[in-house]
Design a protein around this motif. Structure first.
Motif, PDB file in Angstrom:
ATOM      1  N   ARG A  35       0.825  -1.211   0.000  1.00  0.00           N
ATOM      2  CA  ARG A  35       0.000   0.000   0.000  1.00  0.00           C
ATOM      3  C   ARG A  35       0.858   1.260   0.000  1.00  0.00           C
ATOM      4  NH1 ARG A  35      -5.078  -1.915   3.945  1.00  0.00           N
ATOM      5  NH2 ARG A  35      -5.476  -3.841   2.770  1.00  0.00           N
ATOM      6  N   LEU A  36       1.982   1.229   0.697  1.00  0.00           N
ATOM      7  CA  LEU A  36       2.898   2.379   0.663  1.00  0.00           C
ATOM      8  C   LEU A  36       3.433   2.618  -0.739  1.00  0.00           C
ATOM      9  CD1 LEU A  36       4.926   1.789   3.955  1.00  0.00           C
ATOM     10  CD2 LEU A  36       3.385   3.707   3.505  1.00  0.00           C
ATOM     11  N   GLU A  37       3.796   1.551  -1.433  1.00  0.00           N
ATOM     12  CA  GLU A  37       4.311   1.687  -2.798  1.00  0.00           C
ATOM     13  C   GLU A  37       3.234   2.250  -3.728  1.00  0.00           C
ATOM     14  OE1 GLU A  37       5.905  -2.059  -4.011  1.00  0.00           O
ATOM     15  OE2 GLU A  37       7.289  -2.156  -2.304  1.00  0.00           O
ATOM     16  N   ARG A  38       2.012   1.778  -3.564  1.00  0.00           N
ATOM     17  CA  ARG A  38       0.917   2.284  -4.403  1.00  0.00           C
ATOM     18  C   ARG A  38       0.649   3.757  -4.123  1.00  0.00           C
ATOM     19  NH1 ARG A  38      -3.407  -2.084  -2.855  1.00  0.00           N
ATOM     20  NH2 ARG A  38      -4.862  -0.686  -3.975  1.00  0.00           N
ATOM     21  N   LEU A  39       0.661   4.136  -2.850  1.00  0.00           N
ATOM     22  CA  LEU A  39       0.446   5.542  -2.489  1.00  0.00           C
ATOM     23  C   LEU A  39       1.598   6.415  -2.971  1.00  0.00           C
ATOM     24  CD1 LEU A  39      -0.966   4.877   1.055  1.00  0.00           C
ATOM     25  CD2 LEU A  39      -2.090   6.340  -0.638  1.00  0.00           C
ATOM     26  N   GLU A  40       2.818   5.876  -2.930  1.00  0.00           N
ATOM     27  CA  GLU A  40       3.983   6.620  -3.411  1.00  0.00           C
ATOM     28  C   GLU A  40       3.844   6.903  -4.903  1.00  0.00           C
ATOM     29  OE1 GLU A  40       8.593   6.191  -2.075  1.00  0.00           O
ATOM     30  OE2 GLU A  40       7.747   4.486  -3.139  1.00  0.00           O
ATOM     31  N   ARG A  41       3.400   5.913  -5.671  1.00  0.00           N
ATOM     32  CA  ARG A  41       3.196   6.101  -7.117  1.00  0.00           C
ATOM     33  C   ARG A  41       2.032   7.043  -7.397  1.00  0.00           C
ATOM     34  NH1 ARG A  41       3.939   0.419  -7.164  1.00  0.00           N
ATOM     35  NH2 ARG A  41       1.684   0.133  -7.413  1.00  0.00           N
ATOM     36  N   GLN A  42       0.989   6.914  -6.587  1.00  0.00           N
ATOM     37  CA  GLN A  42      -0.230   7.708  -6.799  1.00  0.00           C
ATOM     38  C   GLN A  42      -0.001   9.183  -6.504  1.00  0.00           C
ATOM     39  OE1 GLN A  42      -3.964   6.054  -5.096  1.00  0.00           O
ATOM     40  NE2 GLN A  42      -4.096   7.983  -3.966  1.00  0.00           N
ATOM     41  N   GLY A  43       0.738   9.491  -5.424  1.00  0.00           N
ATOM     42  CA  GLY A  43       1.003  10.879  -5.048  1.00  0.00           C
ATOM     43  C   GLY A  43      -0.277  11.605  -4.661  1.00  0.00           C
ATOM     44  N   GLY A  44      -0.167  12.920  -4.532  1.00  0.00           N
ATOM     45  CA  GLY A  44      -1.340  13.738  -4.247  1.00  0.00           C
ATOM     46  C   GLY A  44      -1.793  13.736  -2.802  1.00  0.00           C
ATOM     47  N   TYR A  45      -1.041  13.127  -1.902  1.00  0.00           N
ATOM     48  CA  TYR A  45      -1.443  13.092  -0.500  1.00  0.00           C
ATOM     49  C   TYR A  45      -1.073  14.407   0.179  1.00  0.00           C
ATOM     50  CZ  TYR A  45       3.219  11.123  -1.053  1.00  0.00           C
ATOM     51  OH  TYR A  45       4.498  10.876  -1.475  1.00  0.00           O
ATOM     52  N   ASP A  46      -1.855  14.791   1.191  1.00  0.00           N
ATOM     53  CA  ASP A  46      -1.604  16.055   1.874  1.00  0.00           C
ATOM     54  C   ASP A  46      -0.520  15.892   2.940  1.00  0.00           C
ATOM     55  OD1 ASP A  46      -2.797  14.884   4.135  1.00  0.00           O
ATOM     56  OD2 ASP A  46      -4.739  15.821   3.755  1.00  0.00           O
ATOM     57  N   VAL A  47      -0.234  16.973   3.635  1.00  0.00           N
ATOM     58  CA  VAL A  47       0.858  16.993   4.592  1.00  0.00           C
ATOM     59  C   VAL A  47       0.609  16.017   5.745  1.00  0.00           C
ATOM     60  CG1 VAL A  47       2.015  18.428   6.317  1.00  0.00           C
ATOM     61  CG2 VAL A  47       1.591  19.326   4.031  1.00  0.00           C
ATOM     62  N   GLN A  48      -0.599  16.036   6.299  1.00  0.00           N
ATOM     63  CA  GLN A  48      -0.925  15.133   7.412  1.00  0.00           C
ATOM     64  C   GLN A  48      -0.793  13.681   6.975  1.00  0.00           C
ATOM     65  OE1 GLN A  48      -2.002  15.966  10.798  1.00  0.00           O
ATOM     66  NE2 GLN A  48      -1.413  13.810  10.968  1.00  0.00           N
ATOM     67  N   ALA A  49      -1.297  13.382   5.778  1.00  0.00           N
ATOM     68  CA  ALA A  49      -1.198  12.006   5.267  1.00  0.00           C
ATOM     69  C   ALA A  49       0.251  11.602   5.078  1.00  0.00           C
ATOM     70  CB  ALA A  49      -1.961  11.886   3.946  1.00  0.00           C
ATOM     71  N   ALA A  50       1.087  12.518   4.586  1.00  0.00           N
ATOM     72  CA  ALA A  50       2.502  12.208   4.375  1.00  0.00           C
ATOM     73  C   ALA A  50       3.185  11.881   5.698  1.00  0.00           C
ATOM     74  CB  ALA A  50       3.198  13.378   3.685  1.00  0.00           C
ATOM     75  N   ALA A  51       2.868  12.651   6.742  1.00  0.00           N
ATOM     76  CA  ALA A  51       3.449  12.379   8.062  1.00  0.00           C
ATOM     77  C   ALA A  51       2.999  11.020   8.583  1.00  0.00           C
ATOM     78  CB  ALA A  51       3.059  13.482   9.040  1.00  0.00           C
ATOM     79  N   THR A  52       1.724  10.699   8.412  1.00  0.00           N
ATOM     80  CA  THR A  52       1.183   9.421   8.872  1.00  0.00           C
ATOM     81  C   THR A  52       1.815   8.257   8.118  1.00  0.00           C
ATOM     82  OG1 THR A  52      -0.925  10.479   9.430  1.00  0.00           O
ATOM     83  CG2 THR A  52      -0.944   8.084   9.146  1.00  0.00           C
ATOM     84  N   LEU A  53       1.925   8.387   6.798  1.00  0.00           N
ATOM     85  CA  LEU A  53       2.479   7.309   5.976  1.00  0.00           C
ATOM     86  C   LEU A  53       3.974   7.128   6.235  1.00  0.00           C
ATOM     87  CD1 LEU A  53       0.590   8.126   2.666  1.00  0.00           C
ATOM     88  CD2 LEU A  53       0.213   6.139   4.147  1.00  0.00           C
ATOM     89  N   GLY A  54       4.675   8.238   6.439  1.00  0.00           N
ATOM     90  CA  GLY A  54       6.095   8.143   6.746  1.00  0.00           C
ATOM     91  C   GLY A  54       6.346   7.411   8.049  1.00  0.00           C
ATOM     92  N   THR A  55       5.533   7.716   9.052  1.00  0.00           N
ATOM     93  CA  THR A  55       5.669   7.030  10.343  1.00  0.00           C
ATOM     94  C   THR A  55       5.310   5.554  10.199  1.00  0.00           C
ATOM     95  OG1 THR A  55       5.095   9.086  11.478  1.00  0.00           O
ATOM     96  CG2 THR A  55       4.994   7.066  12.763  1.00  0.00           C
ATOM     97  N   ALA A  56       4.262   5.256   9.420  1.00  0.00           N
ATOM     98  CA  ALA A  56       3.886   3.859   9.184  1.00  0.00           C
ATOM     99  C   ALA A  56       5.036   3.097   8.522  1.00  0.00           C
ATOM    100  CB  ALA A  56       2.636   3.799   8.313  1.00  0.00           C
ATOM    101  N   ALA A  57       5.721   3.750   7.581  1.00  0.00           N
ATOM    102  CA  ALA A  57       6.843   3.099   6.897  1.00  0.00           C
ATOM    103  C   ALA A  57       7.978   2.776   7.867  1.00  0.00           C
ATOM    104  CB  ALA A  57       7.347   3.983   5.756  1.00  0.00           C
ATOM    105  N   ALA A  75       8.457  19.545   5.119  1.00  0.00           N
ATOM    106  CA  ALA A  75       8.372  20.830   4.402  1.00  0.00           C
ATOM    107  C   ALA A  75       6.996  21.453   4.588  1.00  0.00           C
ATOM    108  CB  ALA A  75       8.676  20.610   2.923  1.00  0.00           C
ATOM    109  N   GLY A  76       5.945  20.644   4.494  1.00  0.00           N
ATOM    110  CA  GLY A  76       4.593  21.170   4.646  1.00  0.00           C
ATOM    111  C   GLY A  76       4.291  21.614   6.062  1.00  0.00           C
ATOM    112  N   LEU A  77       4.700  20.827   7.037  1.00  0.00           N
ATOM    113  CA  LEU A  77       4.447  21.183   8.440  1.00  0.00           C
ATOM    114  C   LEU A  77       5.207  22.440   8.833  1.00  0.00           C
ATOM    115  CD1 LEU A  77       4.678  17.588   9.941  1.00  0.00           C
ATOM    116  CD2 LEU A  77       2.607  18.995   9.798  1.00  0.00           C
ATOM    117  N   ARG A  78       6.414  22.588   8.297  1.00  0.00           N
ATOM    118  CA  ARG A  78       7.198  23.795   8.575  1.00  0.00           C
ATOM    119  C   ARG A  78       6.459  25.020   8.027  1.00  0.00           C
ATOM    120  NH1 ARG A  78      11.498  22.117   6.312  1.00  0.00           N
ATOM    121  NH2 ARG A  78      12.474  21.105   8.102  1.00  0.00           N
TER     122      ARG A  78
END
Length: 406
Positions: A35-57, A75-78
């Motif tokens: 699912r991480l690989e699919r989301l990485e290819r799909q892109g378009g996730y917001d800042v909160q989602a990126a933080a959540t997915l990064g921690t999940a990884a 970058a987005g949270l900053r």
């Protein structure tokens, strides 16, 4: 986990991916990684989602996947001034870059995370940032700094105990021991993550054994320690099953190769070398060092030289001084001289100075850099005043060329 999967949400929902990683990192690793690989290819996730997915990884040992999500999130949270979550995200980024030995991303992340966590009274993330700083120092061979910082982390960690931090502290002490050549101390520290005694050691951590097994195997020298480590690696392999996490497979394969008896060592080294380690350069270099040291100790010096040369050059390019020195010593024992890596000018910069230099190289003004880092333009200017003489340059335009060259 079952309740989360019954919810009427997409299987790619970041919170669902996070839940699977947090609740069953080993058992559901293949699902999480897919699912991480699919989301990485799909892109378009917001800042909160990126933080959540990064921690999940990071929870699934997919540190190579985590970095992209976490950089985007930081970058987005900053930009949104969400400094509490930014500190947490930077700690995850720091741990990810330790595993890929990405100094230019990791050291500035550590420095910023420590500053923000201290200012915002976040003891857990301050401890995490100190652990990452100590790991980077150990890799670089700065053992005095590594010991001082992990001591601070341990004192902080005991006052605000968190199981993963306590385990990471012992893993880090093991890494420091290995860097110092003190294998007995390294084994003693890392074994606490594995030791199933009753009452259970507070540093015992069933999942972080997947990280610690590499340090445990490298630290095991005597017959008793090797037997303990081999039994631990076999138990871990049984519990990990067909985990999809590449780092878990790499660490287990590394341990099996180091701990195998003479009759089976070759097949275990071949199996480990067949794995894709393109995103785990330090793990690959450690494996090549072990692969060369094994025949060298059996006086098959011609066979030993090629993997030892690869290990030496890999460690040197990564800037991992203690292991580079070890590869040089092994090569000298195999009858070949070893080369030392030349330190670059960028080694002279502190993590915060490196972070400021990187942003200056992108063409940002002092005001723009200060807004990104939450520092005043005057503070930015003062740092640049110190940076230029260290690098032997006189203008901001030279920073970009210097960074590209190193």
């Amino acid at each position: 986990m079952a309740a989360a999967e019954r919810l009427p949400v997409s299987e790619l929902h970041p919170d669902l991916v996070y839940t699977l990683a947090a609740a069953a990192a080993l058992e559901r690793a293949a699902t999480v990684l897919d699912r991480l690989e699919r989301l990485e290819r799909q892109g378009g996730y917001d800042v909160q989602a990126a933080a959540t997915l990064g921690t999940a990884a990071t929870m699934a040992n997919a540190y190579d996947r985590a970095t992209g999500f976490l950089r985007h999130a930081a970058a987005g949270l900053r930009g949104q001034c969400r400094l509490g979550l930014l500190a947490q995200t930077l700690v995850s980024l720091a741990f990810s870059t330790v595993h890929t030995v990405d100094w230019e991303t990791g050291l500035p992340a550590v420095a910023e995370a420590m500053r923000l966590a201290e200012e915002n009274a976040q003891p857990r993330w301050l401890t995490g940032a100190r652990i990452a700083k100590a790991q980077f120092a150990a890799l670089h061979g700065d053992l005095d700094t590594a010991l001082a910082v992990i001591g601070e982390a341990e004192r902080q960690g005991l006052s605000a105990a968190h199981p993963s931090n306590l385990a990471f502290i012992q893993i880090t002490r093991g890494l420091i021991g290995l860097a110092a050549g003190d294998h007995a101390e390294a084994f003693h520290c890392v074994w606490r993550v594995f030791d199933p005694v009753d009452p259970v050691d507070p540093a015992h951590h069933p999942f972080l054994r997947t990280i610690a097994i590499a340090e445990l195997a490298e630290a095991a020298t005597g017959a008793e320690q090797r037997a303990l480590a081999k039994a631990a690696s076999e138990r871990l392999a049984a519990s990990a099953g067909a985990s999809g996490a590449q780092l878990t497979r790499i660490n287990l394969a590394f341990a099996h190769a180091l701990l195998a008896d003479d009759e089976h060592a070759e097949e275990h080294f071949r199996a480990a070398l067949d794995l894709d380690m393109s995103r785990a350069p330090f793990a690959r270099a450690r494996l090549m060092l072990a692969h060369g040291a094994w025949p060298r100790r059996r006086r098959r010096v011609m066979e030993a030289r090629t993997p030892l040369r690869i290990a030496r050059e890999s460690f040197a390019s990564l800037g991992v001084e203690p292991w580079a020195e070890r590869a040089c010593r092994e090569l000298r024992s195999a009858g070949e001289g070893g080369k030392r890596r030349r330190r670059t000018d960028w080694d002279l910069l502190s993590p915060q100075e490196l972070q400021i230099a990187q942003r200056a190289a992108d063409g940002l003004s002092n005001k723009g850099r200060g807004q990104q880092l939450y520092l005043s333009p005057r503070t930015i200017g003062a740092h640049l005043y110190r940076i230029f003489p260290k690098l032997g340059i006189t203008s901001r335009g030279q920073l970009r060329d210097g960074l590209a060259a190193n």
